[in-house]
Design a protein around this motif. Structure first.
Motif, PDB file in Angstrom:
ATOM      1  N   GLN A 121       9.530 -10.211 -37.247  1.00 34.81           N
ATOM      2  CA  GLN A 121       9.138 -11.621 -37.289  1.00 34.81           C
ATOM      3  C   GLN A 121       7.958 -11.890 -36.361  1.00 34.81           C
ATOM      4  N   THR A 122       7.987 -11.291 -35.198  1.00 40.40           N
ATOM      5  CA  THR A 122       6.845 -11.433 -34.280  1.00 40.40           C
ATOM      6  C   THR A 122       5.635 -10.668 -34.800  1.00 40.40           C
ATOM      7  N   ALA A 123       5.905  -9.496 -35.378  1.00 41.36           N
ATOM      8  CA  ALA A 123       4.798  -8.654 -35.840  1.00 41.36           C
ATOM      9  C   ALA A 123       4.067  -9.279 -37.016  1.00 41.36           C
ATOM     10  N   GLN A 124       4.770 -10.062 -37.867  1.00 40.89           N
ATOM     11  CA  GLN A 124       4.146 -10.599 -39.067  1.00 40.89           C
ATOM     12  C   GLN A 124       2.958 -11.499 -38.741  1.00 40.89           C
ATOM     13  N   LEU A 125       3.180 -12.474 -37.865  1.00 43.29           N
ATOM     14  CA  LEU A 125       2.105 -13.399 -37.526  1.00 43.29           C
ATOM     15  C   LEU A 125       0.942 -12.681 -36.853  1.00 43.29           C
ATOM     16  N   TRP A 126       1.269 -11.798 -35.909  1.00 44.02           N
ATOM     17  CA  TRP A 126       0.206 -11.051 -35.230  1.00 44.02           C
ATOM     18  C   TRP A 126      -0.550 -10.164 -36.215  1.00 44.02           C
ATOM     19  N   LEU A 127       0.154  -9.655 -37.215  1.00 47.23           N
ATOM     20  CA  LEU A 127      -0.486  -8.812 -38.220  1.00 47.23           C
ATOM     21  C   LEU A 127      -1.528  -9.612 -38.998  1.00 47.23           C
ATOM     22  N   ILE A 128      -1.161 -10.817 -39.427  1.00 42.52           N
ATOM     23  CA  ILE A 128      -2.092 -11.657 -40.174  1.00 42.52           C
ATOM     24  C   ILE A 128      -3.279 -12.055 -39.290  1.00 42.52           C
ATOM     25  N   LEU A 129      -2.986 -12.482 -38.069  1.00 43.09           N
ATOM     26  CA  LEU A 129      -4.067 -12.905 -37.167  1.00 43.09           C
ATOM     27  C   LEU A 129      -5.008 -11.740 -36.848  1.00 43.09           C
ATOM     28  N   ALA A 130      -4.425 -10.570 -36.614  1.00 42.36           N
ATOM     29  CA  ALA A 130      -5.268  -9.405 -36.315  1.00 42.36           C
ATOM     30  C   ALA A 130      -6.132  -9.033 -37.508  1.00 42.36           C
ATOM     31  N   PHE A 158      -2.292   0.538 -36.573  1.00 39.81           N
ATOM     32  CA  PHE A 158      -1.932   0.560 -35.151  1.00 39.81           C
ATOM     33  C   PHE A 158      -0.562  -0.066 -34.885  1.00 39.81           C
ATOM     34  N   MET A 159       0.167  -0.382 -35.945  1.00 38.54           N
ATOM     35  CA  MET A 159       1.506  -0.945 -35.745  1.00 38.54           C
ATOM     36  C   MET A 159       2.448   0.135 -35.233  1.00 38.54           C
ATOM     37  N   PRO A 160       3.183  -0.128 -34.163  1.00 38.63           N
ATOM     38  CA  PRO A 160       4.108   0.881 -33.636  1.00 38.63           C
ATOM     39  C   PRO A 160       5.470   0.794 -34.324  1.00 38.63           C
ATOM     40  N   GLY A 161       6.333   1.724 -33.983  1.00 39.94           N
ATOM     41  CA  GLY A 161       7.730   1.654 -34.399  1.00 39.94           C
ATOM     42  C   GLY A 161       7.958   1.975 -35.860  1.00 39.94           C
ATOM     43  N   VAL A 162       9.178   1.680 -36.300  1.00 40.68           N
ATOM     44  CA  VAL A 162       9.602   1.998 -37.661  1.00 40.68           C
ATOM     45  C   VAL A 162       8.766   1.245 -38.688  1.00 40.68           C
ATOM     46  N   VAL A 163       8.457  -0.033 -38.414  1.00 41.32           N
ATOM     47  CA  VAL A 163       7.667  -0.834 -39.352  1.00 41.32           C
ATOM     48  C   VAL A 163       6.308  -0.191 -39.578  1.00 41.32           C
ATOM     49  N   GLY A 164       5.670   0.236 -38.507  1.00 39.37           N
ATOM     50  CA  GLY A 164       4.374   0.886 -38.641  1.00 39.37           C
ATOM     51  C   GLY A 164       4.463   2.173 -39.439  1.00 39.37           C
ATOM     52  N   ARG A 165       5.473   3.001 -39.155  1.00 41.37           N
ATOM     53  CA  ARG A 165       5.605   4.264 -39.879  1.00 41.37           C
ATOM     54  C   ARG A 165       5.906   4.041 -41.355  1.00 41.37           C
ATOM     55  N   LEU A 166       6.584   2.948 -41.677  1.00 45.84           N
ATOM     56  CA  LEU A 166       6.887   2.661 -43.075  1.00 45.84           C
ATOM     57  C   LEU A 166       5.630   2.311 -43.866  1.00 45.84           C
ATOM     58  N   PHE A 167       4.695   1.584 -43.239  1.00 50.15           N
ATOM     59  CA  PHE A 167       3.574   1.043 -43.989  1.00 50.15           C
ATOM     60  C   PHE A 167       2.231   1.689 -43.653  1.00 50.15           C
TER      61      PHE A 167
END
Length: 1023
Positions: A847-856, A451-460
């Motif tokens: 940087q913001t997505a990393q922490l939220w990714l781990i917590l989620a 459910f990650m949006p943007g380029v980071v989500g499409r990459l992974f």
């Protein structure tokens, strides 16, 4: 009857199913597309506008601004950036990823149509667009050269054969021609000879237009025939134009050759490209966003031999900077790494299980799971790339876990005297829930990535999909195929056969390890407070290591290609820049690490494209770049910015260095002032290297001041003055040669000797309304001053982009801190604001997505485990061992000198799934022991730790072997994969030591609060 028992009763059906899955997967594997990275591109369109002779300011106000206003209403448009230079402007439009690039192109075309009436009437050609990212490097360079043909002849083959053929290939967005030598007739008028026969440049232009008119004539008709009317005398070459009569003076015809030199020439004389020192025409092939690089290059290479056959024998066609080579090498080496990983994993299984038959059974789960995953990847439109193959390599160490757990349970029943078939059913039933818990919770780790949006989500997304598929397929194999194979391949008597000496040695070592662990476990259970203190300490250490870790987004890849942009004084002439380029070309070619060099020098670009030798024949990329910087620093006032070509390129703004920081303001004057101050401050920083900007307002210009009153007295209007200046110094096209194969320009200008400096301007003459020739010196003056070379906009505001690279050992987080510190020190006003662009902007978002990714991920795992165990407490017991894994990962990255990139963070995320697997095996066994055997909490968890120690060590060693080749950085493209491997290896080594002691203590701590009996989790056996 559960699934395992059904497969035991129908072995042929089970085998046929998995054989079919493997065959289908193999076929799909051979047809999967190959690429460097998953499709992450956002739709980007570049609009090009040309107005020869127009200044950058004039272009920005009269052409770019009206277009930008029209584009701003297009839906899904994220950013707009533009650059206006002498005679030409480029506008880059970046759209939201949800928009189709074809639909966006249709909207752009409609906006261009709406803006057409607002554009200057002098624009001979309307603005055009192409579906290309100008910041992305070409996927292939094609060079044409010939020792016998003239450049104009060679260019004709390029324009009429090569470029059209390459442009029709699917996925090709643009074929850009450098060093173009397109034929033209060039007329250089002599002002003195014009004055002698009472002529002006405008009158010569009018005469040429009349002499070479291409207007239609018509036809003749009578009752029986129709005749088309044609007229001979079309002018095709310089000799034809030289004899054209341009005036008549005192009964004498004045021909063009009397007042000008006329030569067969080329359109753009300030345009040169070389390949390894040989003058060439260079074709840069750019792909459309989202196109597959390997597929496009394969299509080009398949076409080139056919095109070569149509060229004269002396024409040499050479390819350079093939970006598909690095992709193929990386894919090849990852495949080898995967094979090595499979071998290491099988070796670990053999060490623990000691017998060939026992080793063969779980080893089968690896190829079956991989090939079945290939089939599902094909069905889901995935590709073989660095990210998906990274996931598959890691999955090798994970897919055997379920098979090992099932096999261990079955063998334990056989050793207790049960028949293999009954043991298979009992063992699968005993651990079926455990296998599903491990698999489902491991897949749950990746749910936030989906459910990650943007380029980071499409990459992974692809990474998460591939690993999840492999894990789920392995769970299915473990519960269907493994129980069925045990009765077929393992007999009770085989367990009592003598084992080799090496196996006995390993078993004795393992028994001693288990005994030592049991003693240490007893100490830990007796000193629970101390163990809990260690667990709490891991939280604090994890937080401290995370905060202080150098952070980045994507590791720098070494694909063997480097782009070098040359920064010269802004008033340096073309001839001066050409001499600089020739010197740099010789210097770079002499470097032992360089395989080839292509250069380009034109009106606004001085650039080298460097192909490096294979990785095994040269030092690492940072050392090569450092050496090149030293070798090219010998020219005063010349700076060379070396930027390695990367497969990941985000954003549409190109720059001389890798990373970008853009300043904007409403006031252009304030922006220029503060941008210069900030750039000087950043150049003094030891964090950044190669600091430069696209601020180009220090060129020289000849400023003409017209006294309008005097001009009126001479009856000269401004339109006449501007037309005369354009005809003299603007390389004005005055006529067109219409040849059968193409059309060519006829260019009028003053002779080179009359265009050397600003003093030549005043000698130009114009015709007054009264018919007299009037020199500009009669009503105008010329002064020399600073001029604007380029005008840049972003989001319709003036913008200056600072670009930079990182000093050795520095990270993007260090760069961000250095830039913000410099802004604070300068006290940058609020009216001037800045933001990272391109990959640097993506870093900040991550940087913001990393922490939220781990917590989620932790939250999702907790929910799933809570549902599976019907407990609030047991998921906490399982998950509280995660910080120990993070500590190991962060320490390993720090020791290896690697930054905490998003790739490394994905490794930590994967660690969460691996580490909680060990806790699940212990907790699940303890729950069963308390329920089935009536043991107390301490005895149950102690027995669980002893019984599960072997499968825990075995699965952990398999996971470790699965990532060890990645952590060692083996093969091409390893710098992309290595941080993930290092993070997982470090996390596994430390977490194994901690969780084996912390988890039992946590179980006992939380067990005190359990008031109700533990529900039954195993699948009930049929009566």
């Amino acid at each position: 009857m559960n699934l395992s028992e059904a497969c035991l009763r129908r072995p042929i059906a089970t085998m046929l199913f998995w054989i079919s899955a493997v065959v289908a997967g193999f076929i799909c594997w051979t047809n999967l597309p190959i690429s460097a990275l998953p499709q992450y591109d956002t739709p980007i369109i570049q609009v090009t506008a040309s107005l020869p002779g127009a200044s950058p300011d004039n272009l920005a106000t009269s052409v770019v601004t009206p277009l930008e206003k029209q584009f701003s209403s297009i839906p899904g448009l994220l950013t707009t950036s533009s650059t206006s230079m002498q005679g030409q402007a480029w506008i880059t439009l970046e759209f939201d990823a949800s928009r189709s690039i074809d639909a966006a192109a249709a909207d752009v075309q409609a906006a261009l149509f709406r803006a057409a009436r607002q554009l200057p009437a002098e624009m001979r050609t309307p603005p055009s667009y192409s579906k290309v990212n100008p910041a992305d490097a070409p996927i292939l360079l094609v060079a044409l050269s010939s020792p016998t043909l003239s450049f104009a002849e060679l260019n004709a083959f390029s324009d009429n054969l090569i470029v059209p053929a390459l442009s029709t290939i699917s996925g090709v967005a643009q074929v850009q021609v450098s060093g173009q030598k397109r034929y033209a007739v060039r007329i250089q008028a002599d002002p003195a000879r014009l004055a002698a026969v009472d002529l002006t440049l405008d009158e010569v232009a009018t005469a040429l237009q009349g002499a070479n008119s291409g207007t239609p004539i018509g036809q003749l008709d009578n009752s029986r025939q129709m005749l088309t009317v044609q007229m001979n005398g079309d002018l095709m070459k310089a000799a034809d134009f030289a004899s054209v009569a341009v005036a008549s003076r005192q009964g004498r015809t004045v021909r063009l050759a009397d007042v000008a030199s006329v030569a067969d020439s080329i359109e753009n004389v300030q345009n040169m490209s070389d390949v390894n020192g040989r003058p060439s025409i260079l074709l840069s092939v750019r792909r459309q966003p989202g196109a597959n690089t390997v597929a496009v290059v394969d299509a080009i290479r398949a076409l080139l031999p056919r095109l070569q056959a149509q060229l004269p024998g002396s024409v040499v066609v050479q390819t350079l900077s093939d970006r598909s080579i690095s992709i193929r090498n990386a894919i090849h080496d990852v495949n080898l790494t995967m094979v090595l990983t499979v071998g290491l994993v099988v070796l670990v299984i053999l060490l623990f299980l000691r017998r060939a038959a026992a080793t063969f059974i779980p080893s089968l789960s690896v190829p079956i799971s991989l090939f079945a995953t290939f089939g599902l990847m094909f069905a889901l439109d995935q590709s073989l790339d660095n990210i998906s193959l990274l996931g598959l390599t890691i999955a090798v160490g994970l897919v055997v876990d379920d098979a090992i757990v099932v096999l261990e349970a079955i063998i334990s029943h056989i050793e207790r005297g049960m028949a293999p078939a009954e043991a298979a059913a009992a063992g699968a039933r005993e651990v079926g829930f455990t296998v599903m818990s491990i698999s489902v919770s491991l897949v749950a780790v990746f749910i936030p990535i989906f459910f990650m949006p943007g380029v980071v989500g499409r990459l992974f997304h692809e990474f998460a999909i591939v690993v999840s598929i492999a894990i789920l397929v392995s769970a299915a194999v473990s519960l269907t195929l493994i129980p069925m194979l045990v009765p077929m391949l393992m007999k009770p008597e085989s367990l009592h056969r003598p084992v080799p000496a090496w196996s006995r040695f390993f078993e004795r070592a393992f028994d001693r390890t288990l005994a030592a662990y049991t003693r240490a476990l007893d100490v830990a259970l007796a000193h629970r407070a101390s163990v809990l203190l260690v667990g709490v300490a891991t939280f604090a250490v994890t937080a401290g290591l995370y905060v202080t870790a150098p952070k980045g987004f994507f590791p720098q890849e070494d694909i063997g290609q480097v782009v070098a942009n040359v920064d010269t004084p802004q008033d340096m002439s073309y001839a001066g820049r050409l001499a600089v380029m020739q010197h740099l070309e010789k210097t770079v070619l002499a470097d032992p690490n360089v395989a080839g060099v292509a250069t380009k020098v034109d009106h606004d670009t001085t650039q080298l494209t460097i192909d490096l030798k294979d990785r095994g024949q040269r030092p690492p990329l940072p050392a090569v770049l450092s050496q090149l910087r030293q070798e090219t620093s010998d020219l005063p006032s010349i700076q060379v910015f070396f930027s390695p070509v990367q497969n990941l390129r985000v954003g549409g703004r190109s720059s001389k260095s890798t990373y970008q920081y853009t300043l904007q303001a409403v006031s252009a004057n304030a922006l220029d002032q503060w941008a210069d101050k900030l750039m000087n401050a950043l150049k003094a920083s030891d964090v950044l290297v190669g600091v430069t900007s696209d601020y180009e307002k220090n060129g020289l210009e000849a400023q003409i001041s017209v006294d309008r009153d005097k001009a009126a007295q001479f009856d000269v209007d401004m339109a006449t003055v501007r037309a005369a200046l354009f005809a003299a110094f603007g390389s004005r096209q005055v006529s067109t040669i219409r040849a059968p194969e193409d059309s060519y320009q006829v260019i009028l200008e003053v002779a080179d000797s009359a265009r050397r400096d600003e003093s030549d301007i005043l000698g130009l003459e114009v015709r007054s309304g009264a018919g007299k020739r009037v020199p500009l010196s009669a009503f105008a003056t010329v002064t020399r001053g600073n001029g604007v070379i380029a005008v840049n906009h972003q989001a319709q505001l003036p913008a200056v982009t600072l670009s930079f690279d990182l000093a050795p050992g520095r990270s993007l987080s260090d760069a961000a801190a250095a830039i913000h510190a410099a802004e604070a020190q300068l006290n940058l006003p609020a009216t001037v604001f800045g933001a990272f662009s391109g990959q640097a902007a993506l870093f900040q978002q991550s940087q913001t997505a990393q922490l939220w990714l781990i917590l989620a991920a932790v939250a999702v795992i907790y929910v799933i485990l809570g549902m599976l165990y019907e407990s609030w407490v047991h998921p906490l017991t399982i998950l509280l061992g995660i910080p120990s894994a993070a500590v190991g990962a962060l320490l390993a990255l720090r020791i290896a000198g690697m930054e905490l990139s998003f790739i490394a963070m994905i490794g930590i995320l994967l660690l969460i799934g691996i580490v909680k697997k060990n806790a699940i095996m212990m907790i699940d066994y303890a729950i069963s022991a308390r329920r089935d055997e009536g043991l107390g909490a301490v005895d149950a968890i102690r027995q669980a730790c002893q019984q599960r120690f072997r499968p825990i060590m075995m699965t952990t060693m398999c996971a470790l072997m699965g990532v060890l080749p990645i952590a060692l950085g083996l093969g091409a493209g390893a710098e992309l994969r290595q941080p993930l491997g290092v993070a997982i290896v470090g996390g596994l080594l430390l977490s194994q030591l901690v969780t084996l002691f912390v988890t039992p203590v946590l179980y006992l701590l939380f067990d005190r609060g359990q008031a109700r009996p533990v529900p039954s989790l195993a699948v009930p056996q049929e009566a």
